[in-house]
Design a protein around this motif. Sequence first.
Motif, PDB file in Angstrom:
ATOM      1  N   UNK A 301      -4.346 -20.524  22.292  1.00 15.84           N
ATOM      2  CA  UNK A 301      -5.131 -19.687  23.189  1.00 15.84           C
ATOM      3  C   UNK A 301      -6.109 -18.786  22.460  1.00 15.84           C
ATOM      4  N   UNK A 302      -5.701 -18.261  21.306  1.00 14.72           N
ATOM      5  CA  UNK A 302      -6.582 -17.387  20.522  1.00 14.72           C
ATOM      6  C   UNK A 302      -7.830 -18.147  20.086  1.00 14.72           C
ATOM      7  N   UNK A 303      -7.654 -19.389  19.683  1.00 14.42           N
ATOM      8  CA  UNK A 303      -8.784 -20.206  19.248  1.00 14.42           C
ATOM      9  C   UNK A 303      -9.746 -20.464  20.398  1.00 14.42           C
ATOM     10  N   UNK A 304      -9.179 -20.825  21.547  1.00 18.88           N
ATOM     11  CA  UNK A 304     -10.024 -21.145  22.701  1.00 18.88           C
ATOM     12  C   UNK A 304     -10.819 -19.929  23.141  1.00 18.88           C
ATOM     13  N   UNK A 305     -10.169 -18.784  23.156  1.00 20.06           N
ATOM     14  CA  UNK A 305     -10.867 -17.551  23.525  1.00 20.06           C
ATOM     15  C   UNK A 305     -12.047 -17.297  22.591  1.00 20.06           C
ATOM     16  N   UNK A 306     -11.843 -17.576  21.301  1.00 18.11           N
ATOM     17  CA  UNK A 306     -12.899 -17.326  20.318  1.00 18.11           C
ATOM     18  C   UNK A 306     -14.049 -18.313  20.445  1.00 18.11           C
ATOM     19  N   UNK A 308     -15.089 -19.865  22.976  1.00 17.14           N
ATOM     20  CA  UNK A 308     -15.878 -19.624  24.179  1.00 17.14           C
ATOM     21  C   UNK A 308     -16.962 -18.581  23.915  1.00 17.14           C
ATOM     22  N   UNK A 309     -16.695 -17.702  22.966  1.00 18.46           N
ATOM     23  CA  UNK A 309     -17.699 -16.688  22.601  1.00 18.46           C
ATOM     24  C   UNK A 309     -18.677 -17.238  21.568  1.00 18.46           C
ATOM     25  N   UNK A 310     -18.165 -17.983  20.601  1.00 14.85           N
ATOM     26  CA  UNK A 310     -19.016 -18.570  19.571  1.00 14.85           C
ATOM     27  C   UNK A 310     -18.242 -19.696  18.909  1.00 14.85           C
ATOM     28  N   UNK A 311     -18.695 -20.932  19.071  1.00 16.44           N
ATOM     29  CA  UNK A 311     -17.946 -22.087  18.567  1.00 16.44           C
ATOM     30  C   UNK A 311     -17.788 -22.060  17.052  1.00 16.44           C
ATOM     31  N   UNK A 312     -18.649 -21.315  16.352  1.00 17.39           N
ATOM     32  CA  UNK A 312     -18.557 -21.259  14.899  1.00 17.39           C
ATOM     33  C   UNK A 312     -17.274 -20.594  14.417  1.00 17.39           C
ATOM     34  N   UNK A 313     -16.584 -19.878  15.313  1.00 20.02           N
ATOM     35  CA  UNK A 313     -15.354 -19.198  14.902  1.00 20.02           C
ATOM     36  C   UNK A 313     -14.274 -20.179  14.454  1.00 20.02           C
ATOM     37  N   UNK A 314     -14.250 -21.381  15.060  1.00 20.11           N
ATOM     38  CA  UNK A 314     -13.219 -22.364  14.686  1.00 20.11           C
ATOM     39  C   UNK A 314     -13.766 -23.782  14.553  1.00 20.11           C
ATOM     40  N   UNK A 315     -15.086 -23.923  14.376  1.00 16.26           N
ATOM     41  CA  UNK A 315     -15.672 -25.249  14.168  1.00 16.26           C
ATOM     42  C   UNK A 315     -16.683 -25.183  13.035  1.00 16.26           C
ATOM     43  N   UNK A 316     -16.520 -26.054  12.043  1.00 14.91           N
ATOM     44  CA  UNK A 316     -17.353 -25.966  10.836  1.00 14.91           C
ATOM     45  C   UNK A 316     -18.726 -26.590  11.025  1.00 14.91           C
ATOM     46  N   UNK A 317     -18.891 -27.448  12.049  1.00 17.32           N
ATOM     47  CA  UNK A 317     -20.204 -27.980  12.405  1.00 17.32           C
ATOM     48  C   UNK A 317     -20.263 -28.097  13.919  1.00 17.32           C
ATOM     49  N   UNK A 318     -21.427 -28.378  14.457  1.00 14.15           N
ATOM     50  CA  UNK A 318     -21.539 -28.677  15.882  1.00 14.15           C
ATOM     51  C   UNK A 318     -21.080 -30.118  16.105  1.00 14.15           C
ATOM     52  N   UNK A 319     -20.075 -30.345  16.942  1.00 14.53           N
ATOM     53  CA  UNK A 319     -19.520 -31.693  17.119  1.00 14.53           C
ATOM     54  C   UNK A 319     -20.572 -32.733  17.479  1.00 14.53           C
ATOM     55  N   UNK A 320     -21.576 -32.330  18.238  1.00 13.28           N
ATOM     56  CA  UNK A 320     -22.578 -33.282  18.718  1.00 13.28           C
ATOM     57  C   UNK A 320     -23.387 -33.916  17.588  1.00 13.28           C
ATOM     58  N   UNK A 321     -23.453 -33.246  16.441  1.00  9.19           N
ATOM     59  CA  UNK A 321     -24.257 -33.807  15.342  1.00  9.19           C
ATOM     60  C   UNK A 321     -23.709 -35.135  14.848  1.00  9.19           C
ATOM     61  N   UNK A 322     -22.408 -35.368  15.036  1.00 12.83           N
ATOM     62  CA  UNK A 322     -21.812 -36.648  14.639  1.00 12.83           C
ATOM     63  C   UNK A 322     -21.387 -37.466  15.859  1.00 12.83           C
ATOM     64  N   UNK A 323     -21.844 -37.041  17.041  1.00 16.87           N
ATOM     65  CA  UNK A 323     -21.526 -37.761  18.266  1.00 16.87           C
ATOM     66  C   UNK A 323     -20.200 -37.389  18.879  1.00 16.87           C
ATOM     67  N   UNK A 325     -17.335 -34.291  20.440  1.00 16.44           N
ATOM     68  CA  UNK A 325     -17.412 -33.227  21.428  1.00 16.44           C
ATOM     69  C   UNK A 325     -16.232 -32.276  21.276  1.00 16.44           C
ATOM     70  N   UNK A 326     -16.449 -31.066  21.738  1.00 16.38           N
ATOM     71  CA  UNK A 326     -15.395 -30.053  21.726  1.00 16.38           C
ATOM     72  C   UNK A 326     -14.390 -30.347  22.835  1.00 16.38           C
ATOM     73  N   UNK A 327     -13.099 -30.189  22.515  1.00 13.45           N
ATOM     74  CA  UNK A 327     -12.048 -30.406  23.516  1.00 13.45           C
ATOM     75  C   UNK A 327     -11.082 -29.237  23.498  1.00 13.45           C
ATOM     76  N   UNK A 328     -10.608 -28.866  24.668  1.00 13.49           N
ATOM     77  CA  UNK A 328      -9.586 -27.828  24.790  1.00 13.49           C
ATOM     78  C   UNK A 328      -8.333 -28.469  25.351  1.00 13.49           C
ATOM     79  N   UNK A 329      -7.208 -28.254  24.665  1.00  9.42           N
ATOM     80  CA  UNK A 329      -5.942 -28.881  25.032  1.00  9.42           C
ATOM     81  C   UNK A 329      -5.071 -27.918  25.815  1.00  9.42           C
ATOM     82  N   UNK A 330      -4.191 -28.493  26.602  1.00 11.68           N
ATOM     83  CA  UNK A 330      -3.243 -27.709  27.395  1.00 11.68           C
ATOM     84  C   UNK A 330      -1.837 -27.996  26.916  1.00 11.68           C
ATOM     85  N   UNK A 331      -1.080 -26.934  26.629  1.00 14.92           N
ATOM     86  CA  UNK A 331       0.272 -27.117  26.129  1.00 14.92           C
ATOM     87  C   UNK A 331       1.040 -25.825  26.320  1.00 14.92           C
ATOM     88  N   UNK A 332       2.290 -25.789  25.802  1.00 14.74           N
ATOM     89  CA  UNK A 332       3.075 -24.570  25.909  1.00 14.74           C
ATOM     90  C   UNK A 332       2.529 -23.459  25.020  1.00 14.74           C
TER      91      UNK A 332
END
Length: 529
Positions: A301-306, A308-323, A325-332
């Motif tokens: 949840x902490x990652x997803x919250x971050x 949403x404000x700025x993808x650079x917080x937990x992604x080293x590149x923009x996913x689209x550059x290599x085709x 996409x960003x995904x958010x998972x649901x779990x406990x």
Amino acid sequence: MRHVTIYDTTLRDGAQAEELNLTHQDKIHIAHKLDDLGIHYIEGGWPGSNPTDQKFFDEIKGHTFKNAKLTAFGSTHLAKSTPENDPVLAGLLAAETSVITIFGKTWDLHATTALGIPLERNLELIANSVGYLNERVDEVIFDAEHFFDGFKNNREYAIQAIRAAHEAGASRLILCDTNGGTLPDEVAEAVKAVTEALPEAQFGIHAHNDSELAVANSLAAVRNGATQVQGTINGYGERCGNANLCSVIPNLQLKMGIESIGSENLSRLLMTSNFVSEIANLRPFMRQPFVGASAFAHKAGVHVSAIQKDSRTYEHIEPETVGNEQRVLLSDQSGKSNILFKANELGYELKKDDPTVDRLLKELKLKESMGYEYSVADASFELVLREALGKPLNYFHFQNFFVVDAKREEDAEPFTEATVIVDVKGQQEHTAATGMGPVNALDRALRKGLERFYPRLSEIRLLDFKVRVLSGAVRDTGGTASFVRVLIESGDRTDRWTTMGVSHNIIEASWQAVVDSINFKLFKDDHKK
């Protein structure tokens, strides 16, 4: 900006991987996909070494490529022969490719032990073979087999071997970490040494992954002067595989600022990776960097919250550059941010203080503890979300099912019949069907009762069916009484979706997944109207 050429050997070195078998038609399809990606050299295989490679080269002669040069691969001529009467070199020339790649021994141990010839004779094999081919084709590339082991054992001889190839006319000298045991600092040292010894030569790197360093070694070689990287899509290859071009290429372009296939082609990387996996009939590796399904997937949840404000917080590149996409998972481990992200992604406007979010989060955590895994079953999640929002689907109501599974003779196939009773639009439907096992029989009986009311259900096709025994789930009794999770991937003419069921009874778990799949299909069709 520096430019590095990419040499793909998926069709030759990659095809030597365990569990990977390609027909000559498979290889042709992959070759064209690699050409679309902007690969500069495509190594088709070793002509004459096996029927598949021979058929490939025979048929590919009639094809054209817009980006890539097709390459035939082989060895230096045999010690007992001359280039003019050598069958290997003759086979390479018969392939009629504009580029030929040959490998030769650069480790003195291999010359004296594997070939059993004097070191000087080995240098003659290299020079004679390269020179002979160089007069007959546009380009000859020399693969210095076991170069790094040879460099460590006898530096002077290893450099002598590649010098012989260079002076005979090889356009590029490829330093091979054939055993895959070299470290990046050792690669850097060797590449610096050969560029100093042969400053006018062009060098490349061919790394194997036995120490999990093939990509790192390839980048180290480029950083120290290599102008070509050889590797395979998805890192396929003998033993532990080759340098993974799906990691090498984006690291070169996005991290090191070195041009290879271009940014437009880079966006096709995921598509190419999946295409090769599909043709090879191998499941894509979810956690593969850059192009894996999990490469930009977020669960905490902490990652997803971050993000949403700025993808650079937990992604080293923009996913689209290599085709990708960003995904958010649901779990406990999910928080409200995960729920809100997924709901909004599906078109449901929810606010953080909406009581539905707390209620849904609590239900998801409970179901996850029972063995449900909504991160891999988006369709089932959307149905749960609608229930929580007070918008359940009412296409039909379950009343009863009954399954009979019988085996009458020892070697005969079991006989399965299912009976289903459902209420549909105020009418009770009581249907029965036989099938290849209880799940198939239930599916057929249920559709038999529904297709009169919903004809488009005939479009559904079962694409995948997975069963997993769950350990540690709530009320898990162990052994054959354990809880099981069933995942069903379904599709129609335009879409694919995954649904899920969990129970200690495999038929009940399958029934849940089948019902969800049908409900989602009906909902999806209604939503498009």
